[in-house]
Design an enzyme around this catalytic site. Structure first.
Site, PDB file in Angstrom:
ATOM      1  N   HIS A  94       0.726  -1.229  -0.001  1.00  0.00           N
ATOM      2  CA  HIS A  94      -0.027   0.102  -0.019  1.00  0.00           C
ATOM      3  C   HIS A  94       0.937   1.154   0.161  1.00  0.00           C
ATOM      4  O   HIS A  94       0.521   2.170   0.774  1.00  0.00           O
ATOM      5  CB  HIS A  94      -1.042  -0.004   1.237  1.00  0.00           C
ATOM      6  CG  HIS A  94      -2.244  -0.953   1.027  1.00  0.00           C
ATOM      7  ND1 HIS A  94      -2.959  -0.645  -0.187  1.00  0.00           N
ATOM      8  CD2 HIS A  94      -2.567  -1.924   1.837  1.00  0.00           C
ATOM      9  CE1 HIS A  94      -3.913  -1.503  -0.067  1.00  0.00           C
ATOM     10  NE2 HIS A  94      -3.690  -2.230   1.063  1.00  0.00           N
ATOM     11  N   ASP A 150       0.629  -4.666   5.246  1.00  0.00           N
ATOM     12  CA  ASP A 150      -0.613  -5.638   5.007  1.00  0.00           C
ATOM     13  C   ASP A 150      -0.533  -5.409   3.425  1.00  0.00           C
ATOM     14  O   ASP A 150      -0.036  -4.733   2.633  1.00  0.00           O
ATOM     15  CB  ASP A 150      -1.977  -5.089   5.429  1.00  0.00           C
ATOM     16  CG  ASP A 150      -2.341  -3.621   5.003  1.00  0.00           C
ATOM     17  OD1 ASP A 150      -1.446  -2.737   5.006  1.00  0.00           O
ATOM     18  OD2 ASP A 150      -3.506  -3.552   4.566  1.00  0.00           O
ATOM     19  N   GLU A 151      -1.099  -6.817   2.824  1.00  0.00           N
ATOM     20  CA  GLU A 151      -1.738  -6.839   1.467  1.00  0.00           C
ATOM     21  C   GLU A 151      -0.441  -6.422   0.620  1.00  0.00           C
ATOM     22  O   GLU A 151      -0.530  -5.743  -0.276  1.00  0.00           O
ATOM     23  CB  GLU A 151      -2.821  -6.141   1.153  1.00  0.00           C
ATOM     24  CG  GLU A 151      -4.066  -6.498   1.886  1.00  0.00           C
ATOM     25  CD  GLU A 151      -5.344  -5.795   1.897  1.00  0.00           C
ATOM     26  OE1 GLU A 151      -5.059  -4.487   1.389  1.00  0.00           O
ATOM     27  OE2 GLU A 151      -6.472  -6.135   1.810  1.00  0.00           O
ATOM     28  N   VAL A 152       0.679  -7.115   0.769  1.00  0.00           N
ATOM     29  CA  VAL A 152       1.799  -6.770   0.049  1.00  0.00           C
ATOM     30  C   VAL A 152       1.584  -7.651  -1.269  1.00  0.00           C
ATOM     31  O   VAL A 152       2.220  -8.681  -1.597  1.00  0.00           O
ATOM     32  CB  VAL A 152       3.246  -7.117   0.815  1.00  0.00           C
ATOM     33  CG1 VAL A 152       4.410  -6.619   0.126  1.00  0.00           C
ATOM     34  CG2 VAL A 152       3.194  -6.538   2.194  1.00  0.00           C
ATOM     35  N   ASP A 201      -2.270  -9.941   8.294  1.00  0.00           N
ATOM     36  CA  ASP A 201      -2.709 -10.834   7.517  1.00  0.00           C
ATOM     37  C   ASP A 201      -1.576 -11.478   6.765  1.00  0.00           C
ATOM     38  O   ASP A 201      -1.752 -12.625   6.082  1.00  0.00           O
ATOM     39  CB  ASP A 201      -3.600  -9.859   6.197  1.00  0.00           C
ATOM     40  CG  ASP A 201      -2.924  -8.730   5.608  1.00  0.00           C
ATOM     41  OD1 ASP A 201      -2.403  -8.677   4.525  1.00  0.00           O
ATOM     42  OD2 ASP A 201      -2.725  -7.949   6.178  1.00  0.00           O
TER      43      ASP A 201
END
Length: 484
Positions: A94, A150-152, A201
Protein backbone atom coordinates in the site's frame (compact mmCIF):
# COMPACT_ATOMS: atom_id res chain seq x y z
CA UNK A 1 -20.33 -8.75 29.59
CA UNK A 2 -16.91 -8.93 28.01
CA UNK A 3 -14.28 -7.48 30.31
CA UNK A 4 -11.14 -7.95 28.08
CA UNK A 5 -12.40 -5.71 25.27
CA UNK A 6 -14.27 -3.38 27.60
CA UNK A 7 -11.12 -2.53 29.50
CA UNK A 8 -8.55 -2.45 26.70
CA UNK A 9 -7.59 0.53 24.53
CA UNK A 10 -10.10 1.60 21.88
CA UNK A 11 -8.49 3.54 19.05
CA UNK A 12 -10.45 5.29 16.30
CA UNK A 13 -8.74 5.05 12.93
CA UNK A 14 -8.47 8.27 10.92
CA UNK A 15 -7.82 7.45 7.27
CA UNK A 16 -6.72 10.79 5.85
CA UNK A 17 -5.68 9.56 2.40
CA UNK A 18 -9.16 10.49 1.19
CA UNK A 19 -11.51 13.33 2.09
CA UNK A 20 -9.28 14.81 4.80
CA UNK A 21 -11.51 17.06 6.92
CA UNK A 22 -10.79 20.76 7.29
CA UNK A 23 -8.70 21.18 10.43
CA UNK A 24 -11.49 22.82 12.43
CA UNK A 25 -13.86 19.93 11.75
CA UNK A 26 -11.13 17.37 12.42
CA UNK A 27 -10.55 18.84 15.88
CA UNK A 28 -14.31 18.74 16.52
CA UNK A 29 -14.29 15.07 15.53
CA UNK A 30 -11.42 14.28 17.88
CA UNK A 31 -13.35 15.74 20.81
CA UNK A 32 -16.43 13.79 19.76
CA UNK A 33 -14.45 10.53 19.63
CA UNK A 34 -13.42 11.10 23.24
CA UNK A 35 -17.03 11.77 24.24
CA UNK A 36 -18.06 8.52 22.57
CA UNK A 37 -15.60 6.46 24.61
CA UNK A 38 -12.41 6.29 22.53
CA UNK A 39 -9.06 6.63 24.27
CA UNK A 40 -6.78 6.75 21.28
CA UNK A 41 -6.36 7.61 17.59
CA UNK A 42 -4.70 5.55 14.86
CA UNK A 43 -3.81 8.22 12.30
CA UNK A 44 -2.93 7.34 8.71
CA UNK A 45 -1.80 10.57 7.07
CA UNK A 46 -0.38 9.19 3.83
CA UNK A 47 -0.07 12.15 1.40
CA UNK A 48 -1.61 14.61 3.86
CA UNK A 49 1.55 14.70 5.97
CA UNK A 50 3.91 17.67 5.36
CA UNK A 51 6.91 15.63 4.25
CA UNK A 52 10.08 17.62 3.66
CA UNK A 53 13.23 17.42 1.56
CA UNK A 54 13.38 14.54 -0.92
CA UNK A 55 10.01 13.35 0.38
CA UNK A 56 8.17 16.59 -0.38
CA UNK A 57 7.00 15.00 -3.62
CA UNK A 58 4.79 12.69 -1.51
CA UNK A 59 2.55 15.58 -0.49
CA UNK A 60 -0.92 15.68 -2.02
CA UNK A 61 -1.24 17.80 -5.15
CA UNK A 62 -5.06 17.91 -5.12
CA UNK A 63 -5.18 19.79 -1.82
CA UNK A 64 -2.59 21.17 0.59
CA UNK A 65 -1.40 18.68 3.21
CA UNK A 66 -1.88 19.51 6.86
CA UNK A 67 0.75 22.01 7.97
CA UNK A 68 3.22 21.22 10.73
CA UNK A 69 1.27 23.59 12.96
CA UNK A 70 -1.96 21.72 12.18
CA UNK A 71 -0.32 18.37 12.99
CA UNK A 72 0.60 19.86 16.37
CA UNK A 73 -2.95 21.15 16.89
CA UNK A 74 -4.34 17.68 16.16
CA UNK A 75 -2.13 16.27 18.91
CA UNK A 76 -3.02 19.09 21.30
CA UNK A 77 -6.73 18.38 20.79
CA UNK A 78 -6.17 14.67 21.38
CA UNK A 79 -3.97 15.19 24.44
CA UNK A 80 -6.47 17.59 25.99
CA UNK A 81 -9.04 14.80 25.94
CA UNK A 82 -6.68 12.04 27.03
CA UNK A 83 -6.42 10.39 23.61
CA UNK A 84 -3.19 8.59 22.76
CA UNK A 85 -1.98 8.97 19.16
CA UNK A 86 -0.49 6.11 17.15
CA UNK A 87 0.71 7.16 13.67
CA UNK A 88 0.32 4.57 10.90
CA UNK A 89 2.93 4.65 8.13
CA UNK A 90 2.94 1.99 5.43
CA UNK A 91 6.40 0.46 4.90
CA UNK A 92 5.95 -2.43 2.44
CA UNK A 93 2.52 -2.74 0.77
CA UNK A 94 0.00 0.00 0.00
CA UNK A 95 2.75 2.43 -0.96
CA UNK A 96 0.85 3.66 -4.02
CA UNK A 97 1.16 7.27 -2.87
CA UNK A 98 4.95 6.86 -2.90
CA UNK A 99 5.69 4.49 -5.76
CA UNK A 100 3.34 6.21 -8.23
CA UNK A 101 5.98 8.94 -8.53
CA UNK A 102 8.48 8.49 -11.33
CA UNK A 103 11.39 9.32 -9.02
CA UNK A 104 10.60 6.18 -6.97
CA UNK A 105 9.44 3.96 -9.83
CA UNK A 106 12.52 1.73 -9.75
CA UNK A 107 11.72 0.84 -6.13
CA UNK A 108 8.58 -1.11 -7.11
CA UNK A 109 8.63 -4.88 -6.72
CA UNK A 110 7.09 -5.11 -10.19
CA UNK A 111 6.52 -2.13 -12.44
CA UNK A 112 2.78 -2.66 -12.87
CA UNK A 113 2.06 -2.88 -9.13
CA UNK A 114 2.24 0.57 -7.58
CA UNK A 115 1.73 -0.59 -4.01
CA UNK A 116 4.56 -2.99 -3.21
CA UNK A 117 8.13 -1.98 -2.40
CA UNK A 118 11.08 -3.96 -3.75
CA UNK A 119 12.58 -5.41 -0.52
CA UNK A 120 16.04 -5.84 -2.03
CA UNK A 121 16.93 -2.20 -2.63
CA UNK A 122 18.73 -0.34 0.16
CA UNK A 123 17.22 2.86 -1.24
CA UNK A 124 13.75 1.47 -0.52
CA UNK A 125 14.59 0.76 3.11
CA UNK A 126 16.15 4.21 3.48
CA UNK A 127 13.02 5.74 1.95
CA UNK A 128 10.59 4.18 4.45
CA UNK A 129 12.98 4.87 7.34
CA UNK A 130 13.05 8.55 6.38
CA UNK A 131 9.24 8.61 6.18
CA UNK A 132 9.01 7.05 9.64
CA UNK A 133 11.54 9.46 11.12
CA UNK A 134 9.81 12.55 9.73
CA UNK A 135 6.41 11.43 11.02
CA UNK A 136 7.66 10.45 14.48
CA UNK A 137 9.68 13.65 14.82
CA UNK A 138 6.37 15.54 14.64
CA UNK A 139 4.81 13.12 17.18
CA UNK A 140 7.26 13.30 20.10
CA UNK A 141 4.71 12.14 22.68
CA UNK A 142 3.65 9.02 20.77
CA UNK A 143 4.96 5.79 22.30
CA UNK A 144 3.59 3.44 19.62
CA UNK A 145 3.96 3.33 15.83
CA UNK A 146 2.06 1.20 13.29
CA UNK A 147 4.22 0.15 10.33
CA UNK A 148 1.41 -1.27 8.17
CA UNK A 149 2.74 -4.20 6.09
CA UNK A 150 -0.64 -5.55 4.94
CA UNK A 151 -1.60 -6.81 1.50
CA UNK A 152 1.89 -6.88 0.03
CA UNK A 153 0.67 -7.90 -3.41
CA UNK A 154 2.99 -9.47 -6.01
CA UNK A 155 5.80 -10.01 -3.52
CA UNK A 156 8.22 -12.51 -5.03
CA UNK A 157 7.28 -11.66 -8.62
CA UNK A 158 10.06 -9.12 -9.21
CA UNK A 159 13.25 -10.20 -10.98
CA UNK A 160 15.42 -9.59 -7.91
CA UNK A 161 13.00 -11.53 -5.73
CA UNK A 162 12.91 -14.43 -8.17
CA UNK A 163 16.70 -14.55 -8.12
CA UNK A 164 16.69 -14.45 -4.29
CA UNK A 165 14.08 -17.21 -4.15
CA UNK A 166 16.14 -19.45 -6.45
CA UNK A 167 18.33 -20.29 -3.47
CA UNK A 168 17.07 -23.57 -1.97
CA UNK A 169 15.24 -23.18 1.34
CA UNK A 170 14.16 -19.61 0.80
CA UNK A 171 10.47 -18.63 0.67
CA UNK A 172 8.22 -15.62 0.11
CA UNK A 173 7.41 -15.81 3.83
CA UNK A 174 11.07 -15.31 4.67
CA UNK A 175 11.34 -12.53 2.12
CA UNK A 176 8.44 -10.71 3.75
CA UNK A 177 9.73 -11.21 7.27
CA UNK A 178 13.26 -10.10 6.43
CA UNK A 179 12.06 -6.71 5.19
CA UNK A 180 9.71 -6.13 8.14
CA UNK A 181 12.49 -7.05 10.56
CA UNK A 182 14.93 -4.72 8.78
CA UNK A 183 12.46 -1.85 9.08
CA UNK A 184 11.60 -2.65 12.71
CA UNK A 185 15.26 -2.87 13.74
CA UNK A 186 15.95 0.45 12.05
CA UNK A 187 13.20 2.06 14.11
CA UNK A 188 14.43 0.32 17.25
CA UNK A 189 17.94 1.71 16.79
CA UNK A 190 16.73 5.32 16.68
CA UNK A 191 13.78 4.92 19.10
CA UNK A 192 14.43 1.91 21.37
CA UNK A 193 11.38 2.58 23.57
CA UNK A 194 8.88 2.78 20.71
CA UNK A 195 6.32 -0.04 20.52
CA UNK A 196 5.64 -1.28 16.98
CA UNK A 197 2.43 -2.71 15.52
CA UNK A 198 1.87 -4.36 12.13
CA UNK A 199 -1.15 -5.73 10.28
CA UNK A 200 -1.27 -9.50 10.58
CA UNK A 201 -2.63 -10.75 7.24
CA UNK A 202 0.75 -11.60 5.69
CA UNK A 203 1.53 -13.74 8.77
CA UNK A 204 -1.64 -15.83 8.65
CA UNK A 205 -0.37 -18.58 6.39
CA UNK A 206 2.95 -18.92 8.24
CA UNK A 207 3.74 -21.62 10.77
CA UNK A 208 4.59 -20.55 14.32
CA UNK A 209 8.08 -21.95 13.71
CA UNK A 210 8.62 -19.70 10.67
CA UNK A 211 7.65 -16.62 12.68
CA UNK A 212 9.66 -17.67 15.73
CA UNK A 213 12.83 -18.49 13.80
CA UNK A 214 12.72 -15.22 11.81
CA UNK A 215 13.51 -12.96 14.75
CA UNK A 216 10.26 -10.99 14.41
CA UNK A 217 9.06 -11.87 17.92
CA UNK A 218 9.68 -9.04 20.36
CA UNK A 219 10.07 -6.47 17.59
CA UNK A 220 6.48 -6.05 16.42
CA UNK A 221 3.01 -6.78 17.78
CA UNK A 222 0.42 -8.15 15.31
CA UNK A 223 -2.92 -6.39 14.78
CA UNK A 224 -5.50 -8.90 13.56
CA UNK A 225 -8.04 -7.29 11.27
CA UNK A 226 -11.41 -8.69 10.35
CA UNK A 227 -14.26 -6.42 9.31
CA UNK A 228 -16.87 -9.03 8.49
CA UNK A 229 -20.27 -9.00 10.23
CA UNK A 230 -19.99 -12.79 10.24
CA UNK A 231 -16.43 -12.93 11.60
CA UNK A 232 -15.48 -16.56 12.28
CA UNK A 233 -14.88 -16.53 16.04
CA UNK A 234 -13.37 -20.01 16.25
CA UNK A 235 -10.87 -19.43 13.44
CA UNK A 236 -9.91 -16.01 14.83
CA UNK A 237 -9.23 -17.49 18.26
CA UNK A 238 -7.16 -20.27 16.67
CA UNK A 239 -5.12 -17.70 14.74
CA UNK A 240 -4.43 -15.65 17.86
CA UNK A 241 -3.41 -18.79 19.73
CA UNK A 242 -1.06 -19.66 16.87
CA UNK A 243 0.60 -16.26 17.13
CA UNK A 244 0.95 -16.81 20.86
CA UNK A 245 2.64 -20.15 20.26
CA UNK A 246 5.11 -18.31 18.01
CA UNK A 247 5.95 -16.10 20.99
CA UNK A 248 3.75 -13.11 20.11
CA UNK A 249 1.69 -12.76 23.27
CA UNK A 250 0.94 -9.03 22.88
CA UNK A 251 -1.74 -8.71 20.21
CA UNK A 252 -4.22 -6.17 18.88
CA UNK A 253 -7.59 -6.45 17.17
CA UNK A 254 -9.00 -4.31 14.37
CA UNK A 255 -12.70 -3.97 13.59
CA UNK A 256 -14.49 -1.58 11.26
CA UNK A 257 -17.12 1.13 11.70
CA UNK A 258 -17.16 2.24 8.04
CA UNK A 259 -15.37 1.86 4.72
CA UNK A 260 -15.41 -1.94 4.45
CA UNK A 261 -18.74 -2.75 2.83
CA UNK A 262 -18.02 -2.08 -0.85
CA UNK A 263 -15.41 0.12 -2.47
CA UNK A 264 -18.03 2.71 -3.46
CA UNK A 265 -20.48 2.62 -0.51
CA UNK A 266 -21.87 6.07 0.38
CA UNK A 267 -24.10 5.33 3.37
CA UNK A 268 -22.90 3.37 6.40
CA UNK A 269 -24.97 0.49 7.74
CA UNK A 270 -24.81 0.64 11.53
CA UNK A 271 -26.12 -2.91 11.89
CA UNK A 272 -23.44 -4.42 9.65
CA UNK A 273 -20.66 -2.87 11.71
CA UNK A 274 -22.36 -3.56 15.02
CA UNK A 275 -22.45 -7.24 14.05
CA UNK A 276 -18.71 -7.12 13.41
CA UNK A 277 -18.08 -5.78 16.92
CA UNK A 278 -20.45 -8.25 18.53
CA UNK A 279 -18.39 -11.03 16.93
CA UNK A 280 -15.16 -9.51 18.27
CA UNK A 281 -16.76 -9.46 21.72
CA UNK A 282 -17.10 -13.24 21.45
CA UNK A 283 -13.42 -13.64 20.54
CA UNK A 284 -11.90 -11.91 23.59
CA UNK A 285 -13.28 -14.19 26.36
CA UNK A 286 -12.30 -17.29 24.37
CA UNK A 287 -8.59 -16.48 24.42
CA UNK A 288 -6.18 -18.32 26.67
CA UNK A 289 -4.56 -16.53 29.60
CA UNK A 290 -1.24 -16.19 27.77
CA UNK A 291 -2.58 -13.73 25.20
CA UNK A 292 -2.46 -10.10 26.26
CA UNK A 293 -4.95 -8.16 24.16
CA UNK A 294 -3.54 -4.63 24.01
CA UNK A 295 -6.46 -2.90 22.36
CA UNK A 296 -8.77 -2.68 19.37
CA UNK A 297 -8.62 -0.24 16.46
CA UNK A 298 -12.00 0.68 15.01
CA UNK A 299 -11.04 1.30 11.40
CA UNK A 300 -12.89 3.82 9.27
CA UNK A 301 -11.50 3.46 5.77
CA UNK A 302 -11.92 6.43 3.45
CA UNK A 303 -10.56 4.57 0.44
CA UNK A 304 -9.69 0.92 -0.17
CA UNK A 305 -6.34 2.21 -1.42
CA UNK A 306 -4.75 5.44 -2.61
CA UNK A 307 -6.18 5.14 -6.14
CA UNK A 308 -9.73 3.96 -5.40
CA UNK A 309 -12.88 6.04 -4.99
CA UNK A 310 -14.03 7.59 -1.73
CA UNK A 311 -16.00 5.39 0.69
CA UNK A 312 -18.49 6.83 3.18
CA UNK A 313 -17.55 10.25 4.52
CA UNK A 314 -17.00 10.54 8.26
CA UNK A 315 -20.32 12.31 9.13
CA UNK A 316 -22.25 9.42 7.59
CA UNK A 317 -20.25 6.92 9.66
CA UNK A 318 -20.51 8.62 13.05
CA UNK A 319 -23.71 6.89 14.27
CA UNK A 320 -22.06 3.57 13.43
CA UNK A 321 -18.85 4.55 15.23
CA UNK A 322 -20.76 5.69 18.31
CA UNK A 323 -22.79 2.49 18.38
CA UNK A 324 -19.70 0.31 17.97
CA UNK A 325 -17.70 2.12 20.67
CA UNK A 326 -20.57 1.92 23.11
CA UNK A 327 -21.07 -1.76 22.28
CA UNK A 328 -17.46 -2.42 23.24
CA UNK A 329 -17.81 -0.37 26.42
CA UNK A 330 -21.03 -2.11 27.52
CA UNK A 331 -20.26 -5.61 26.26
CA UNK A 332 -23.20 -5.44 23.84
CA UNK A 333 -25.58 -2.99 22.23
CA UNK A 334 -27.55 -2.68 25.46
CA UNK A 335 -30.24 -0.14 26.30
CA UNK A 336 -27.60 1.86 28.14
CA UNK A 337 -25.35 1.82 25.05
CA UNK A 338 -28.19 2.93 22.79
CA UNK A 339 -29.17 5.68 25.23
CA UNK A 340 -25.62 7.07 25.28
CA UNK A 341 -25.47 7.15 21.45
CA UNK A 342 -28.82 8.92 21.17
CA UNK A 343 -27.83 11.41 23.87
CA UNK A 344 -24.59 12.21 22.04
CA UNK A 345 -25.65 12.08 18.38
CA UNK A 346 -29.44 12.09 18.34
CA UNK A 347 -29.69 8.75 16.52
CA UNK A 348 -28.04 5.33 16.25
CA UNK A 349 -28.79 4.99 12.53
CA UNK A 350 -27.68 7.53 9.93
CA UNK A 351 -30.53 6.39 7.67
CA UNK A 352 -33.03 7.63 10.25
CA UNK A 353 -33.23 10.99 8.50
CA UNK A 354 -36.27 12.05 10.52
CA UNK A 355 -34.19 12.10 13.69
CA UNK A 356 -31.19 13.56 11.89
CA UNK A 357 -33.26 16.46 10.60
CA UNK A 358 -34.80 17.21 13.99
CA UNK A 359 -31.72 19.35 14.83
CA UNK A 360 -31.91 18.69 18.55
CA UNK A 361 -29.23 19.89 20.92
CA UNK A 362 -27.62 16.46 20.62
CA UNK A 363 -27.21 16.68 16.84
CA UNK A 364 -23.58 16.07 15.95
CA UNK A 365 -21.20 18.12 13.87
CA UNK A 366 -21.80 17.03 10.29
CA UNK A 367 -25.36 15.79 10.93
CA UNK A 368 -26.81 18.06 8.24
CA UNK A 369 -24.36 16.74 5.64
CA UNK A 370 -25.07 13.16 6.69
CA UNK A 371 -28.80 13.72 6.27
CA UNK A 372 -28.36 15.28 2.83
CA UNK A 373 -26.07 12.48 1.63
CA UNK A 374 -28.51 9.81 2.78
CA UNK A 375 -31.38 11.50 0.95
CA UNK A 376 -29.32 12.01 -2.21
CA UNK A 377 -28.09 8.41 -2.13
CA UNK A 378 -31.68 7.22 -1.85
CA UNK A 379 -32.62 9.22 -4.94
CA UNK A 380 -29.57 7.99 -6.86
CA UNK A 381 -30.47 4.38 -6.01
CA UNK A 382 -34.13 4.78 -7.01
CA UNK A 383 -35.43 2.36 -9.61
CA UNK A 384 -36.79 5.26 -11.67
CA UNK A 385 -33.28 6.63 -12.12
CA UNK A 386 -31.17 3.45 -12.15
CA UNK A 387 -33.47 1.63 -14.56
CA UNK A 388 -34.67 4.45 -16.76
CA UNK A 389 -33.79 2.31 -19.77
CA UNK A 390 -36.83 0.24 -18.78
CA UNK A 391 -39.09 3.28 -19.03
CA UNK A 392 -42.01 2.48 -21.36
CA UNK A 393 -41.13 5.20 -23.87
CA UNK A 394 -37.44 4.25 -24.02
CA UNK A 395 -38.14 0.50 -24.30
CA UNK A 396 -40.87 1.08 -26.84
CA UNK A 397 -39.62 3.93 -29.03
CA UNK A 398 -35.92 4.64 -28.40
CA UNK A 399 -34.05 1.33 -28.17
CA UNK A 400 -30.50 0.80 -29.45
CA UNK A 401 -32.16 -0.22 -32.73
CA UNK A 402 -33.83 3.17 -33.06
CA UNK A 403 -30.57 4.95 -32.21
CA UNK A 404 -28.68 2.93 -34.79
CA UNK A 405 -31.29 3.63 -37.44
CA UNK A 406 -31.47 7.26 -36.26
CA UNK A 407 -35.21 7.35 -36.04
CA UNK A 408 -37.62 8.38 -33.31
CA UNK A 409 -41.14 9.65 -32.98
CA UNK A 410 -40.59 13.32 -32.08
CA UNK A 411 -43.64 13.31 -29.82
CA UNK A 412 -42.20 10.37 -27.87
CA UNK A 413 -38.80 12.06 -27.78
CA UNK A 414 -40.51 14.99 -26.06
CA UNK A 415 -41.97 12.64 -23.42
CA UNK A 416 -38.59 11.05 -22.75
CA UNK A 417 -36.76 14.35 -22.49
CA UNK A 418 -39.39 15.79 -20.14
CA UNK A 419 -39.14 12.81 -17.77
CA UNK A 420 -35.34 12.79 -17.86
CA UNK A 421 -35.15 16.49 -17.07
CA UNK A 422 -37.52 16.11 -14.11
CA UNK A 423 -35.18 13.48 -12.63
CA UNK A 424 -32.02 15.47 -13.40
CA UNK A 425 -33.47 18.65 -11.91
CA UNK A 426 -34.39 16.81 -8.70
CA UNK A 427 -30.90 15.36 -8.40
CA UNK A 428 -29.14 18.62 -9.23
CA UNK A 429 -31.16 20.42 -6.58
CA UNK A 430 -30.05 17.94 -3.93
CA UNK A 431 -26.47 17.92 -5.19
CA UNK A 432 -26.41 21.72 -4.82
CA UNK A 433 -27.40 21.36 -1.16
CA UNK A 434 -24.83 18.62 -0.56
CA UNK A 435 -22.08 20.71 -2.12
CA UNK A 436 -22.88 23.69 0.05
CA UNK A 437 -22.86 21.69 3.26
CA UNK A 438 -19.84 19.57 2.33
CA UNK A 439 -17.72 22.66 1.66
CA UNK A 440 -18.05 23.62 5.30
CA UNK A 441 -16.27 20.43 6.38
CA UNK A 442 -14.11 19.47 3.39
CA UNK A 443 -12.04 21.20 0.72
CA UNK A 444 -13.46 22.03 -2.69
CA UNK A 445 -11.34 19.31 -4.30
CA UNK A 446 -12.89 16.68 -2.03
CA UNK A 447 -16.38 17.99 -2.79
CA UNK A 448 -15.75 17.79 -6.53
CA UNK A 449 -14.18 14.35 -6.27
CA UNK A 450 -17.14 13.01 -4.29
CA UNK A 451 -19.64 14.33 -6.85
CA UNK A 452 -17.57 13.07 -9.79
CA UNK A 453 -17.31 9.60 -8.28
CA UNK A 454 -20.74 9.07 -6.75
CA UNK A 455 -23.15 11.26 -8.72
CA UNK A 456 -21.79 11.79 -12.23
CA UNK A 457 -21.54 8.06 -13.17
CA UNK A 458 -25.17 7.50 -12.13
CA UNK A 459 -26.44 10.45 -14.20
CA UNK A 460 -24.29 9.78 -17.25
CA UNK A 461 -26.73 7.30 -18.88
CA UNK A 462 -29.48 9.94 -18.70
CA UNK A 463 -27.24 12.63 -20.16
CA UNK A 464 -26.20 10.16 -22.87
CA UNK A 465 -29.86 9.49 -23.64
CA UNK A 466 -30.54 13.21 -24.08
CA UNK A 467 -27.50 13.57 -26.36
CA UNK A 468 -28.67 10.63 -28.49
CA UNK A 469 -32.16 12.11 -28.82
CA UNK A 470 -30.69 15.42 -29.96
CA UNK A 471 -28.42 13.65 -32.47
CA UNK A 472 -31.26 11.61 -33.95
CA UNK A 473 -33.58 14.60 -34.21
CA UNK A 474 -30.82 16.59 -35.92
CA UNK A 475 -30.34 13.73 -38.39
CA UNK A 476 -34.08 13.88 -39.06
CA UNK A 477 -33.77 17.60 -39.75
CA UNK A 478 -35.61 18.52 -36.59
CA UNK A 479 -34.38 21.06 -34.06
CA UNK A 480 -34.94 20.13 -30.43
CA UNK A 481 -35.78 23.72 -29.53
CA UNK A 482 -38.55 23.90 -32.15
CA UNK A 483 -40.08 20.70 -30.80
CA UNK A 484 -39.58 21.23 -27.08
Amino acid sequence: MDQPLRNCKKFVHLDLKGAPPRIGYLIELIKLFADLGANGLLIEYEDMFPYEGELKVLQSTTQPPYSREEIVSIQDAANSRGLEIVPLVQTFGHLEFVLKHEVFRDLREVDYCLGTLNPHRDAGVRLVQEMLQQVMKLHPKSTTLHIGADEVYMLGHGDESKHWLDVPGRSVHQLFLSHVIKVAKGVQESSPNLNLIMWDDMLRSMTPETIKESGLVGLVQPMLWDYSPTLDVENTVMLMERYKSAGMKNQWAASSFKGSTTVHTCVTSTQRHLDNHLQWLKVAPSLSAGIELQGIALTGWQRYDHLSVLCELMPVGLPSLASCLQTLLHGGFTKEAQKKVVETLGTVDVEDTERLSSRTSSSFAGAKLAELIVKLASLLESAELRHFQNNMFVRGWFTPYHRQKKTVNPLIAQQIETQVKIILDAVESQVHEVRGEMRLLYTDSTVQEWVDQHVTPVLEPLHSLLRDIETVLNEMGLCTKSIF
